[in-house]
Design a protein around this motif. Sequence first.
Motif, PDB file in Angstrom:
ATOM      1  N   ASP A 231       0.839  -1.187   0.000  1.00  0.00           N
ATOM      2  CA  ASP A 231       0.000   0.000   0.000  1.00  0.00           C
ATOM      3  C   ASP A 231       0.884   1.252   0.000  1.00  0.00           C
ATOM      4  O   ASP A 231       1.920   1.292   0.685  1.00  0.00           O
ATOM      5  CB  ASP A 231      -0.834  -0.044   1.293  1.00  0.00           C
ATOM      6  CG  ASP A 231      -1.984   0.926   1.255  1.00  0.00           C
ATOM      7  OD1 ASP A 231      -2.362   1.362   0.149  1.00  0.00           O
ATOM      8  OD2 ASP A 231      -2.496   1.251   2.333  1.00  0.00           O
ATOM      9  N   THR A 233       2.816   2.511  -2.279  1.00  0.00           N
ATOM     10  CA  THR A 233       4.067   2.522  -3.044  1.00  0.00           C
ATOM     11  C   THR A 233       3.877   3.290  -4.363  1.00  0.00           C
ATOM     12  O   THR A 233       4.831   3.517  -5.089  1.00  0.00           O
ATOM     13  CB  THR A 233       4.551   1.083  -3.352  1.00  0.00           C
ATOM     14  OG1 THR A 233       3.448   0.299  -3.805  1.00  0.00           O
ATOM     15  CG2 THR A 233       5.153   0.421  -2.120  1.00  0.00           C
ATOM     16  N   GLY A 234       2.628   3.659  -4.665  1.00  0.00           N
ATOM     17  CA  GLY A 234       2.371   4.491  -5.850  1.00  0.00           C
ATOM     18  C   GLY A 234       1.673   3.758  -6.987  1.00  0.00           C
ATOM     19  O   GLY A 234       1.698   4.223  -8.135  1.00  0.00           O
ATOM     20  N   LYS A 235       1.009   2.668  -6.695  1.00  0.00           N
ATOM     21  CA  LYS A 235       0.345   1.891  -7.764  1.00  0.00           C
ATOM     22  C   LYS A 235      -0.766   2.684  -8.453  1.00  0.00           C
ATOM     23  O   LYS A 235      -0.807   2.755  -9.675  1.00  0.00           O
ATOM     24  CB  LYS A 235      -0.257   0.589  -7.191  1.00  0.00           C
ATOM     25  CG  LYS A 235       0.773  -0.385  -6.648  1.00  0.00           C
ATOM     26  CD  LYS A 235       0.132  -1.652  -6.148  1.00  0.00           C
ATOM     27  CE  LYS A 235      -0.811  -1.446  -4.984  1.00  0.00           C
ATOM     28  NZ  LYS A 235      -0.219  -0.856  -3.786  1.00  0.00           N
TER      29      LYS A 235
HETATM   30  N1  LIG Z   1       6.685   8.746  -7.124  1.00  0.00           N
HETATM   31  C1  LIG Z   1       6.052   9.383  -6.126  1.00  0.00           C
HETATM   32  N2  LIG Z   1       6.680  10.315  -5.391  1.00  0.00           N
HETATM   33  C2  LIG Z   1       6.054  10.921  -4.344  1.00  0.00           C
HETATM   34  N3  LIG Z   1       4.799  10.684  -3.966  1.00  0.00           N
HETATM   35  C3  LIG Z   1       4.107   9.748  -4.645  1.00  0.00           C
HETATM   36  C4  LIG Z   1       4.683   9.055  -5.764  1.00  0.00           C
HETATM   37  N4  LIG Z   1       3.762   8.196  -6.245  1.00  0.00           N
HETATM   38  C5  LIG Z   1       2.665   8.343  -5.468  1.00  0.00           C
HETATM   39  N5  LIG Z   1       2.858   9.281  -4.520  1.00  0.00           N
HETATM   40  C6  LIG Z   1       1.909   9.699  -3.477  1.00  0.00           C
HETATM   41  O1  LIG Z   1       1.934   8.684  -2.464  1.00  0.00           O
HETATM   42  C7  LIG Z   1       0.616   8.365  -1.998  1.00  0.00           C
HETATM   43  C8  LIG Z   1       0.311   6.897  -2.282  1.00  0.00           C
HETATM   44  O2  LIG Z   1       0.238   6.666  -3.675  1.00  0.00           O
HETATM   45  P1  LIG Z   1      -0.840   5.712  -4.340  1.00  0.00           P
HETATM   46  O3  LIG Z   1      -0.671   5.834  -5.804  1.00  0.00           O
HETATM   47  O4  LIG Z   1      -2.202   6.002  -3.767  1.00  0.00           O
HETATM   48  O5  LIG Z   1      -0.308   4.297  -3.821  1.00  0.00           O
HETATM   49  P2  LIG Z   1      -1.006   2.836  -3.825  1.00  0.00           P
HETATM   50  O6  LIG Z   1      -2.030   2.822  -4.915  1.00  0.00           O
HETATM   51  O7  LIG Z   1       0.155   1.927  -4.093  1.00  0.00           O
HETATM   52  O8  LIG Z   1      -1.566   2.618  -2.468  1.00  0.00           O
HETATM   53  C9  LIG Z   1      -0.323   9.340  -2.728  1.00  0.00           C
HETATM   54  O9  LIG Z   1      -0.580  10.433  -1.868  1.00  0.00           O
HETATM   55  C10 LIG Z   1       0.472   9.757  -3.973  1.00  0.00           C
HETATM   56  O10 LIG Z   1       0.118  11.045  -4.394  1.00  0.00           O
END
Ligand SMILES: Nc1ncnc2c1ncn2[C@@H]1O[C@H](COP(=O)(O)OP(=O)(O)O)[C@@H](O)[C@H]1O
Length: 418
Positions: A231, A233-235
């Motif tokens: 969770d 990680t930016g998926k």
């Molecule tokens: N490469 C990145 N660098 C910094 N922040 C990021 C990056 N990718 C995503 N985020 C931020 O981190 C948080 C989690 O990302 P999210 O895409 O929702 O992850 P997941 O779907 O893996 O749970 C969000 O607030 C998003 O805006």
Amino acid sequence: MAKHAKSLLSRWSSRVFLVEVDEKPLYFRLQARHGGERAPQVFGQLRQEDRCFSVLVCTGDRIKGAKFYPQLRDKLSKELPPGCDLTTMGSFLPRVRDSFIRGYFLKSSAEYSAHVERLLRDLVRREPLLVCSYAAGGGGGQAWTQRLWSPSEDETVSDYFVVSSDEPECHPSALSMINNDVFYSFEEARDVFRKCGDVIPEAASVLEMLPGSAGVSQKPLFPVVVLEGLDATGKTTLTESLRETLGAALLRSPPDCLSPWRALFDREPPLIRRAFYALGNYITAQQIAQEGMKTPVIVDRFWHSTAAYAIATATGGPVSNLPGEGSEVYSWPGDLLRPSLVLLLTLDAEERKRRLKDRGLEKTDEEQKLDCNQLFRLRVEEAYRRISGPPCVTVDASPSADKVLQQTLLLIRSNCHL
Ligand SMILES: Nc1ncnc2c1ncn2[C@@H]1O[C@H](COP(=O)(O)OP(=O)(O)O)[C@@H](O)[C@H]1O
Ligand SMILES: Nc1ccn([C@@H]2O[C@H](COP(=O)(O)OP(=O)(O)O)[C@@H](O)[C@H]2O)c(=O)n1
């Protein structure tokens, strides 16, 4: 006596027992004679007059057993006298698949032992349980003995000495993971849902959503790329960008059509909860097969998430407790669509925590566990890596969102001929 209990008792003296103390399993086994061995570690610290009890769930009905196990903990916690220590335990036959049974281990000081015994006598009469009591005193006063309570009037009770046992090659929960925590076919997962219909009416609604069979008639013409990772990680961020950049279809597992029931099945015991996610993958697979005939497909979580979290939860303690690399528990289900590429986003623990905090969404119990339990997080990540099947490439998710996107596009282009 129930057939199931009878078969457990027929090899009782060959069983190994483990009691989990601070996530560390302490093992002991049974012996007919005492050869001067020291008492197993779990009985250390205790006084001669103290008593211990093991309460093991013994039912041939998997659904009933899975539902009853957490209820038993609640019941014991509520009714046990103060000063009685309760921890999880299990018992298994070395290297015998499906021989693992779960239960609880109770330590009671002498003043409460009669009370605990009464409580357990009453419980064992009504519930499918095997109860043993443990007392010091045999073998010249040093040894502890186990007395197996008769599960029915026509059985004689048996006493054994308990001695330490070596750690098995892998955590014994691996012996029961297949088709209890991880499902390797559509039929096996659907079977759980068919059987739990009378205790969980909503199971019928999930069954209605399922395809008639797992089989996907044709291989998708376009590449199918799965994004995996813990969770935050930016998926979600990356899958959205990939959808736009590649003009791809974006799907997820569990699929949106299962959303109304997800919270409910998240509260169910592992057997049912894992079957729910396994079935979600088969629904998503059907959607992938359709969309993949028209455009590239990006998938937010798929089989790796289902298997890795399940394996890591079923195993306690350090990464070394996981089933060994190459174990059949890491294999890809034979009837599940194989993506062209799986990308695993990795992030160091501190940055992931920061992103979680910034996002501020509610988390599942499992995700909260990831936060506070470093060992669990390491087990999930390692299980991700060990899963076989489609090629899985690790992506460093710590650079900016745009840099991660560029890196991912390079990987997709070089692996999927896009
Ligand atoms: N490469 C990145 N660098 C910094 N922040 C990021 C990056 N990718 C995503 N985020 C931020 O981190 C948080 C989690 O990302 P999210 O895409 O929702 O992850 P997941 O779907 O893996 O749970 C969000 O607030 C998003 O805006
Ligand atoms: N395909 C999937 C997806 C999620 N899951 C489970 O769902 C939880 C994570 O889902 P989530 O929705 O919180 O994850 P994010 O997509 O928010 O990162 C994990 O605890 C997994 O056990 C699964 O088993 N199989």
